[in-house]
Design a protein around this motif. Structure first.
Motif, PDB file in Angstrom:
ATOM      1  N   HIS A  75       0.845  -1.199   0.000  1.00 48.42           N
ATOM      2  CA  HIS A  75       0.000   0.000   0.000  1.00 48.42           C
ATOM      3  C   HIS A  75       0.877   1.244   0.000  1.00 48.42           C
ATOM      4  O   HIS A  75       2.095   1.139   0.130  1.00 48.42           O
ATOM      5  CB  HIS A  75      -0.975  -0.005   1.181  1.00 48.42           C
ATOM      6  N   HIS A  77       1.510   3.932   1.969  1.00 48.22           N
ATOM      7  CA  HIS A  77       2.046   4.743   3.071  1.00 48.22           C
ATOM      8  C   HIS A  77       3.553   4.913   2.936  1.00 48.22           C
ATOM      9  O   HIS A  77       4.247   4.030   2.449  1.00 48.22           O
ATOM     10  CB  HIS A  77       1.728   4.063   4.419  1.00 48.22           C
ATOM     11  N   ASP A  79       5.876   4.676   5.041  1.00 47.70           N
ATOM     12  CA  ASP A  79       6.733   3.668   5.679  1.00 47.70           C
ATOM     13  C   ASP A  79       6.770   2.372   4.861  1.00 47.70           C
ATOM     14  O   ASP A  79       7.405   1.397   5.254  1.00 47.70           O
ATOM     15  CB  ASP A  79       6.322   3.404   7.138  1.00 47.70           C
ATOM     16  N   HIS A  80       6.097   2.396   3.672  1.00 49.80           N
ATOM     17  CA  HIS A  80       6.145   1.223   2.788  1.00 49.80           C
ATOM     18  C   HIS A  80       6.651   1.539   1.378  1.00 49.80           C
ATOM     19  O   HIS A  80       7.185   0.663   0.710  1.00 49.80           O
ATOM     20  CB  HIS A  80       4.758   0.560   2.718  1.00 49.80           C
ATOM     21  N   HIS A 145      -7.492  -0.812   5.822  1.00 52.94           N
ATOM     22  CA  HIS A 145      -6.428  -0.074   6.518  1.00 52.94           C
ATOM     23  C   HIS A 145      -6.784   1.409   6.400  1.00 52.94           C
ATOM     24  O   HIS A 145      -7.726   1.765   5.693  1.00 52.94           O
ATOM     25  CB  HIS A 145      -5.095  -0.423   5.814  1.00 52.94           C
ATOM     26  N   ASP A 167      -0.091  -3.853   6.398  1.00 49.64           N
ATOM     27  CA  ASP A 167      -0.799  -3.135   7.466  1.00 49.64           C
ATOM     28  C   ASP A 167      -2.284  -3.441   7.326  1.00 49.64           C
ATOM     29  O   ASP A 167      -2.839  -3.347   6.239  1.00 49.64           O
ATOM     30  CB  ASP A 167      -0.585  -1.625   7.324  1.00 49.64           C
ATOM     31  N   HIS A 372      -4.562   0.284  12.276  1.00 50.63           N
ATOM     32  CA  HIS A 372      -3.964  -1.029  12.556  1.00 50.63           C
ATOM     33  C   HIS A 372      -4.817  -1.778  13.567  1.00 50.63           C
ATOM     34  O   HIS A 372      -5.226  -1.213  14.582  1.00 50.63           O
ATOM     35  CB  HIS A 372      -2.552  -0.855  13.119  1.00 50.63           C
TER      36      HIS A 372
HETATM   37 ZN   LIG Z   1       0.058   1.702   6.438  1.00 49.55          ZN
END
Ligand SMILES: [Zn+2]
Ligand SMILES: [Zn+2]
Length: 658
Positions: A75, A77, A79-80, A145, A167, A372
């Motif tokens: 996805h 975000h 942090d990904h 999510h 996530d 989450h």
């Molecule tokens: Zn996420």
């Protein structure tokens, strides 16, 4: 590698995302194939001065780049996906498969980084199966999510199927109507799942995570009750939240003004792709929105984490060119602080309240829910997939431990669970799970410019500057290895009980020591007129010596910068005031008793040093001028210590400028 030779196994290597929330980057490896799953970034913690972005160390991938067959994105975000454009500068990824929204956001970053030609982007739809290399086939399972268009993965490998949750939470009434494809999870659970890698973010929180929709009535209440403007901050990437806020603006007859680059970008992308529906005339440019009545205005902006440069933070400091807080404003924080940001968030809230605004924030208000899942969501995941082995991921250490307990309570034996760290290697065969030899993992810090890498040395220097200040020192040394002038020592941001004279004496001692003990190694007579001197080496030796001494004597570790100014051979030696054996040498000058000056001499001693400093011309240019301090200087009226330092400092600066 050795294990691979013994028995073919699947190796799963997280390079980021463990013992932390952020920079999720996972390597799947079988035989000669490497498949990446996500590559995110993290934000700097306190003490990472001037660092914008934290990346995982990808040495392992650089070394093995020939084996990289492709990447899977779960996805969009940060942090990904936040690391991908950066990594593409260092190694190629033949193909990236991912959701439409995530890849659209990634495209923007790749264009900015100029790496569009380094990979092929392949958009996937729910239940698509893609093949990566010889050994991996990956099914994209729609999940729910805080970000729209998010997936869990079923990764089929020669040793069995791995479920990688990405996530997730179980939201049965998602804002966009795209429900979690639980049937697919159950399908794989029924077939047999070798190992589950599951999101641990909220493993400490009991119960089910409330659905995203549950914030709607609470936000509605605050917006409809507001008499003046409504200002809302949330994560730009929380697509569902933003969609609801736009819906509420429409419902309450308010026009929307957007502030913050990421807010504008994400909303534009999401609307373009149909993830958000809002009429064009709902939006009013920020310059014109001031002409509307306050009751018809809603400002949606970045800054929910108190980021210093984000719109709301600047408004709270009265530094925003277009928006000033009014006492009639209702300001809503529709986000909870990420752990490291708590202080900057509460400071922002304080400032806004002090400006007289009504600020709505905190857990009790029902204006934020997590993306989450909580413990019960995590149990449901375990129940559906029925994994043989379990590895908790995406979380700090205690979250991983807590998640492992949840799994045990569901009947997964403790010996079938691995708690791992970044760089650990999970080795899976159909009937075993074990930790292999770890690979290199760590962090790479990008400077505010995002161009340079802040390595460990730079970071240490910045920390030293911030914590203990800097000491610069000018040493004048002749090419035949004698100190030709007293060292000039200059302090910035250093708090010390030692007086400047003492520091200067220490500097002299270190120079003397280096000249007596290291000069042989550092200079080489190459037959020419002057010997070859490794001035950098001399400088380094003096720095190291002074650093040790300060640590030992004062328990401070300022950054020490020594500049060595070479003077021609034959320059008369400056007879230092400091000696290794103070009592055996003659008094430096003035006929006082020899040895290291006592503190009572302070009123006189620094004066002489000042004079010496002032009197010393650039010795290289005028070697004969090696200082013999003018006696008159001794008579200079004593000053208190502090102005004295600044006096010295000023003098040094003008000397340096010249
Ligand atoms: Zn996420
Ligand atoms: Zn994440």
């Amino acid at each position: 590698m050795t294990n691979q030779a013994k028995k073919p196994c699947l190796r799963v290597i997280p390079l980021g995302g463990l013992h932390e929330i952020g920079k999720n980057t996972c390597v799947f490896e079988y035989g000669d194939d490497i498949m990446l799953v996500d590559a995110g970034l993290a934000f700097p913690s306190d003490g990472m001065h001037g660092v914008n972005v934290v990346m995982p160390d990808t040495s392992y991938l650089k070394e093995n780049q020939k084996r990289i067959r492709g990447m899977i994105v779960t996805h969009g975000h940060e942090d990904h996906i936040g690391g991908i454009a950066h990594h593409l500068k260092n190694f190629n990824i033949p193909v990236i498969h991912g959701p439409r929204l995530a890849l659209a956001m990634l495209t923007g970053k790749m264009e900015e980084a100029g790496v569009m030609d380094r990979t092929i982007l392949q958009t996937v739809a729910p239940r698509d199966v893609v093949k990566v290399g010889q050994h991996f086939s990956v099914e994209f399972i729609r999940n729910t999510h805080s970000m729209a268009d998010s997936f869990s993965l079923a990764i089929t490998t020669p040793v069995g199927t791995v479920i990688f949750t990405g996530d997730f939470k179980f939201d049965h009434t998602p804002v966009d109507g795209e429900t979690f494809d639980m049937a697919r999870l159950a399908h794989y659970g029924e077939q047999g799942v070798l190992c589950l890698f599951s999101d641990s973010t909220n493993s400490e929180v009991p119960g089910f995570c409330p659905p995203e929709r549950s914030v709607f009535p609470c936000l509605d209440r605050h917006i409809s009750q507001a008499d003046g403007r409504v200002i809302i901050t949330t994560f730009a990437s929380s697509i569902h939240r933003v969609a609801m806020i736009l819906e509420l603006a429409l419902k309450n007859g308010r026009k929307v003004g957007l502030l913050g680059r990421s807010m504008l970008n994400v909303i534009a992308k999401a609307r373009e792709l149909g993830y958000m529906r809002a009429p064009d005339d709902l939006f009013v440019p920020i310059k014109q929105i001031r002409d509307l009545p306050d009751r018809e205005t809603l400002l949606l902006m970045t800054g929910s984490q108190g980021e210093p440069l984000a719109a709301l933070s600047r408004i709270s400091r009265g530094e925003h060119p277009q928006v000033q807080v009014k006492t009639s404003d209702t300001i809503i924080f529709s986000a909870s602080p990420i752990p490291g940001n708590t202080i900057s968030v509460v400071n922002t809230i304080d400032r806004l309240m002090m400006l007289g605004a009504k600020v709505v924030y905190g857990k009790g208000e029902g204006i934020h829910v997590s993306g989450h899942g909580f413990q019960e969501d995590q149990k449901l995941m375990l129940a559906l997939t029925k994994p043989k082995y379990f590895v908790p991921v995406h979380g700090e250490h205690r979250m991983l431990v807590c998640h492992s307990k949840t799994a045990q309570s569901m009947g997964v034996p403790a010996e079938n669970i691995l708690i791992i760290d970044n760089g650990d290697v999970v080795e899976l065969t159909p009937d075993s799970i074990a930790k292999g030899e770890p690979v290199k993992a760590g962090i790479e810090l990008l400077d505010a410019s995002r161009n340079g890498i802040v390595d460990a040395r730079v970071l240490k220097e910045r920390q030293q500057l911030a914590d203990d200040g800097v000491i610069t020192m000018l040493a004048v040394i002749s090419t035949d290895g004698v100190m030709a002038a007293p060292p000039r020592v200059n302090l910035r941001g250093v708090v010390t009980a030692a007086d400047p004279r003492e520091l200067s004496l220490w500097a002299e001692r270190e120079i003397t020591w280096v000249l007596e003990n290291r000069w042989q190694q550092l200079s080489r007579n190459s037959g020419g007129k002057a010997p070859d001197v490794d001035w950098m080496g001399v400088q380094r030796e003096i720095e190291i010596g002074l650093q040790r001494r300060l640590r030992r004597e004062l328990q401070v570790e300022p950054l020490i910068i020594c500049l060595v100014q070479p003077a021609p051979g034959g320059t008369p030696a400056y007879k230092g005031r400091a000696d290794a054996e103070p009592d055996t040498r003659p008094a430096p000058r003035g006929g006082r008793g020899g040895g290291r000056p006592e503190r009572v001499e302070r009123s006189q001693q620094p004066r002489r040093e000042l004079a010496a400093v002032g009197a010393a011309p650039a010795p290289a240019a005028a070697p004969a001028a090696a200082p013999a301090p003018a006696p008159a200087a001794v008579a200079t009226p004593a000053r208190t210590e502090e102005p004295e330092i600044s006096g010295r400092t000023r003098r040094r600066r003008s000397a340096a400028a010249g």
